[in-house]
Write a protein that holds these residues in place. Sequence first.
Motif, PDB file in Angstrom:
ATOM      1  N   THR A   1       0.835  -1.214   0.000  1.00 41.16           N
ATOM      2  CA  THR A   1       0.000   0.000   0.000  1.00 41.16           C
ATOM      3  C   THR A   1       0.865   1.258   0.000  1.00 41.16           C
ATOM      4  OG1 THR A   1      -0.210   0.157   2.420  1.00 41.16           O
ATOM      5  CG2 THR A   1      -1.801  -1.219   1.264  1.00 41.16           C
ATOM      6  N   ALA A   2       2.006   1.202   0.685  1.00 46.78           N
ATOM      7  CA  ALA A   2       2.929   2.358   0.659  1.00 46.78           C
ATOM      8  C   ALA A   2       3.475   2.569  -0.753  1.00 46.78           C
ATOM      9  CB  ALA A   2       4.069   2.136   1.646  1.00 46.78           C
ATOM     10  N   ASN A   3       3.775   1.474  -1.447  1.00 47.69           N
ATOM     11  CA  ASN A   3       4.255   1.589  -2.831  1.00 47.69           C
ATOM     12  C   ASN A   3       3.186   2.207  -3.722  1.00 47.69           C
ATOM     13  OD1 ASN A   3       6.496   0.296  -1.864  1.00 47.69           O
ATOM     14  ND2 ASN A   3       6.127  -1.643  -2.908  1.00 47.69           N
ATOM     15  N   LEU A   4       1.929   1.790  -3.522  1.00 47.43           N
ATOM     16  CA  LEU A   4       0.838   2.347  -4.321  1.00 47.43           C
ATOM     17  C   LEU A   4       0.715   3.850  -4.091  1.00 47.43           C
ATOM     18  CD1 LEU A   4      -1.937  -0.379  -3.779  1.00 47.43           C
ATOM     19  CD2 LEU A   4      -0.522  -0.039  -5.809  1.00 47.43           C
ATOM     20  N   GLU A   5       0.774   4.263  -2.823  1.00 51.87           N
ATOM     21  CA  GLU A   5       0.654   5.691  -2.518  1.00 51.87           C
ATOM     22  C   GLU A   5       1.830   6.465  -3.082  1.00 51.87           C
ATOM     23  OE1 GLU A   5       0.237   5.794   1.697  1.00 51.87           O
ATOM     24  OE2 GLU A   5      -1.911   5.340   1.647  1.00 51.87           O
ATOM     25  N   ARG A   6       3.021   5.888  -3.023  1.00 53.08           N
ATOM     26  CA  ARG A   6       4.205   6.574  -3.546  1.00 53.08           C
ATOM     27  C   ARG A   6       4.091   6.800  -5.057  1.00 53.08           C
ATOM     28  NH1 ARG A   6       8.383   6.804  -7.372  1.00 53.08           N
ATOM     29  NH2 ARG A   6      10.081   8.016  -6.444  1.00 53.08           N
ATOM     30  N   GLN A   7       3.467   5.853  -5.744  1.00 53.63           N
ATOM     31  CA  GLN A   7       3.336   5.956  -7.193  1.00 53.63           C
ATOM     32  C   GLN A   7       2.078   6.734  -7.615  1.00 53.63           C
ATOM     33  OE1 GLN A   7       6.419   5.243  -7.679  1.00 53.63           O
ATOM     34  NE2 GLN A   7       6.097   4.023  -9.515  1.00 53.63           N
ATOM     35  N   GLY A   8       1.409   7.323  -6.624  1.00 55.33           N
ATOM     36  CA  GLY A   8       0.247   8.157  -6.945  1.00 55.33           C
ATOM     37  C   GLY A   8      -1.021   7.368  -7.177  1.00 55.33           C
ATOM     38  N   GLU A   9      -1.021   6.086  -6.815  1.00 58.89           N
ATOM     39  CA  GLU A   9      -2.223   5.269  -6.966  1.00 58.89           C
ATOM     40  C   GLU A   9      -3.060   5.374  -5.695  1.00 58.89           C
ATOM     41  OE1 GLU A   9      -2.947   3.891  -9.748  1.00 58.89           O
ATOM     42  OE2 GLU A   9      -1.014   4.170 -10.747  1.00 58.89           O
ATOM     43  N   GLY A  10      -4.345   5.247  -5.838  1.00 54.48           N
ATOM     44  CA  GLY A  10      -5.215   5.320  -4.681  1.00 54.48           C
ATOM     45  C   GLY A  10      -5.258   3.986  -3.946  1.00 54.48           C
ATOM     46  N   THR A  11      -5.989   3.978  -2.843  1.00 54.48           N
ATOM     47  CA  THR A  11      -6.132   2.742  -2.070  1.00 54.48           C
ATOM     48  C   THR A  11      -7.534   2.151  -2.225  1.00 54.48           C
ATOM     49  OG1 THR A  11      -6.663   4.102  -0.137  1.00 54.48           O
ATOM     50  CG2 THR A  11      -4.384   3.358  -0.363  1.00 54.48           C
ATOM     51  N   SER A  12      -8.323   2.716  -3.147  1.00 54.97           N
ATOM     52  CA  SER A  12      -9.656   2.156  -3.405  1.00 54.97           C
ATOM     53  C   SER A  12      -9.528   0.908  -4.286  1.00 54.97           C
ATOM     54  CB  SER A  12     -10.541   3.190  -4.095  1.00 54.97           C
ATOM     55  OG  SER A  12     -11.726   2.589  -4.549  1.00 54.97           O
ATOM     56  N   ILE A  13     -10.096  -0.178  -3.832  1.00 54.97           N
ATOM     57  CA  ILE A  13     -10.004  -1.430  -4.594  1.00 54.97           C
ATOM     58  C   ILE A  13     -10.720  -1.307  -5.931  1.00 54.97           C
ATOM     59  CG2 ILE A  13     -10.660  -3.883  -4.556  1.00 54.97           C
ATOM     60  CD1 ILE A  13     -10.311  -3.774  -1.501  1.00 54.97           C
ATOM     61  N   LYS A  14     -11.780  -0.501  -5.982  1.00 50.63           N
ATOM     62  CA  LYS A  14     -12.507  -0.330  -7.239  1.00 50.63           C
ATOM     63  C   LYS A  14     -11.635   0.301  -8.322  1.00 50.63           C
ATOM     64  CE  LYS A  14     -17.048   0.109  -5.065  1.00 50.63           C
ATOM     65  NZ  LYS A  14     -18.130   1.038  -4.675  1.00 50.63           N
ATOM     66  N   GLY A  15     -10.580   1.010  -7.901  1.00 51.04           N
ATOM     67  CA  GLY A  15      -9.698   1.655  -8.866  1.00 51.04           C
ATOM     68  C   GLY A  15      -8.598   0.748  -9.385  1.00 51.04           C
ATOM     69  N   PHE A  16      -8.481  -0.454  -8.841  1.00 51.87           N
ATOM     70  CA  PHE A  16      -7.424  -1.371  -9.293  1.00 51.87           C
ATOM     71  C   PHE A  16      -7.820  -2.014 -10.623  1.00 51.87           C
ATOM     72  CE2 PHE A  16      -5.931  -2.409  -4.693  1.00 51.87           C
ATOM     73  CZ  PHE A  16      -5.551  -1.095  -4.549  1.00 51.87           C
ATOM     74  N   ASN A  17      -6.840  -2.173 -11.510  1.00 55.48           N
ATOM     75  CA  ASN A  17      -7.108  -2.825 -12.793  1.00 55.48           C
ATOM     76  C   ASN A  17      -5.798  -3.368 -13.364  1.00 55.48           C
ATOM     77  OD1 ASN A  17      -5.730  -0.596 -13.880  1.00 55.48           O
ATOM     78  ND2 ASN A  17      -7.643   0.589 -13.916  1.00 55.48           N
ATOM     79  N   ALA A  18      -5.892  -3.940 -14.539  1.00 57.07           N
ATOM     80  CA  ALA A  18      -4.705  -4.554 -15.146  1.00 57.07           C
ATOM     81  C   ALA A  18      -3.634  -3.526 -15.483  1.00 57.07           C
ATOM     82  CB  ALA A  18      -5.111  -5.323 -16.405  1.00 57.07           C
ATOM     83  N   ALA A  19      -4.053  -2.267 -15.725  1.00 55.56           N
ATOM     84  CA  ALA A  19      -3.057  -1.230 -16.001  1.00 55.56           C
ATOM     85  C   ALA A  19      -2.141  -1.021 -14.792  1.00 55.56           C
ATOM     86  CB  ALA A  19      -3.766   0.070 -16.371  1.00 55.56           C
ATOM     87  N   LEU A  20      -2.717  -1.111 -13.602  1.00 51.69           N
ATOM     88  CA  LEU A  20      -1.907  -0.990 -12.383  1.00 51.69           C
ATOM     89  C   LEU A  20      -0.905  -2.134 -12.301  1.00 51.69           C
ATOM     90  CD1 LEU A  20      -1.268   0.278  -9.643  1.00 51.69           C
ATOM     91  CD2 LEU A  20      -3.149  -1.048  -8.664  1.00 51.69           C
TER      92      LEU A  20
END
Length: 493
Positions: free
Chosen positions: A353-372
């Motif tokens: 989750t820290a890596n996701l936040e560092r890369q500007g990604e949110g923590t909402s599961i609905k926002g996760f996809n194959a592009a991530l």
Amino acid sequence: MIAEHLPALPILLYLFVALLMPLASKLGRDLPWTLAWLTSLIVAALGAYGLWLTSSTGAIHYSMGNWAPPVGIELVADPLSCFFTFAIGAVSAFVLLHSRESVVRDCGAGNTMTYYASSLLLLAGFSGIVGTGDLFNLYVFLEISALAGYAVLGCGSAKAALSSFRYLIIGTIGASFYLIGIGLLLAKTGSLNMVDVAAILQEQGLGPATTLAVVFIFTGLGIKMALLPLHYWLPDVYTNAPATSTALVAPLGTKVAAYAVLRLGYEVLPYEALLADLRIFDIVLALGAVGIIWGSIMAIAQDNIKRMLAYSSVAQIGYIAVGFGLATPNGYIGAVLHVINHAVMKACLFLVTANLERQGEGTSIKGFNAALRRKMPLTCACFALAAISMIGLPPTAGFFSKWYLLLGSYEQGSWILVVVIIVSSLLNAVYFFRVLERLYLGKDEGEEKAPKGARLPFAMGLSTLVLALSLLVLGFGNVFIVSKFISPMLPGF
């Protein structure tokens, strides 16, 4: 020389380096960070050495200031305490190695010295909890770790500060319960040394004062451990705190409280009376079983991945409580093995989750996809491995601790517990496969257009990867770990 002072070295090392932090911050911007993770690495080495040494030669007792117990303070290094010391050092070393950029971003560049000093005080408190042989000093180290934990968890945002303040209030209530309990024990036994108290209570048996003391002590430690229904401080704290802080506290904070429950329940308080008269083991077992199911169901209901992991922690604490409550060798092995397994799994997941936040990604599961997944393949792969371990699939570490818990449940003839553990694994699969499906099986309509994004810093990727791969090492090495290290810890059942 090292063996002689081994019980005190982890605590003193953390405290000494914490005191050096103001000077270190003057000598170099990154020096506090470097000293922090190197100190934890040394403590991990001390824990591993102590585990190897005490498994073959027995416990090492250390009197602070050469004042012999029960008057003086006694520290003890035995296989159980060294096992936890190793876990504290190893997990925190990789979390702190990961933390350099996250701490600057979340807490501010001007607060890094304070952050790392607080982190080291937190770890000194954890090391003291697992190293002390004295009931009052257990309280002191609980408070040291709690006060430092409030600072580490409360930095960065108003929400984090508010959640940490609630944690402070509830944690203080828990510590007060524990303090009242040991006060009653002192009045009854005249001693706070764990060995002395155990011997005296063995002769005295369970009277009204001791019964009341046991209730206060287990209630206080239950709050610290976040055992259902005393867990309400946990979801908000883990969700709102900076991801690095959660990755440091979540794998270790509740586990050292679980250590205190194991130590006091099996070795200090009158075991037979707790088992047959007060039925403490049955109560903890029942709360753990309910917590496993309730935490898993609540995790399914969450969209924020940090909150999902927070409720998952409530369920995982339930597994450790069930292992304690079974009061059998396999139950005990399952509980201790799940402590290290869950510490590594949860540290890895919160670093994701820290890596996701560092890369500007949110923590909402609905926002996760194959592009991530294409943008962060290493982070997603580490998440997948840790998730599989949390579900309990072989050959990952999580499978084997659950296996021992299943064996313990079967030995006790408790088919309800067998069903609970199996159903909980299915529930874990529901909330983790929901994320994996979005990452690996979801549509990727923007495959040609999606930007690659900035690369993750080497230290962040390395820390996450090492923790993820450790789950395979712990899984394949579980027979060696159990036979060589955990079996010598077994109390007399």
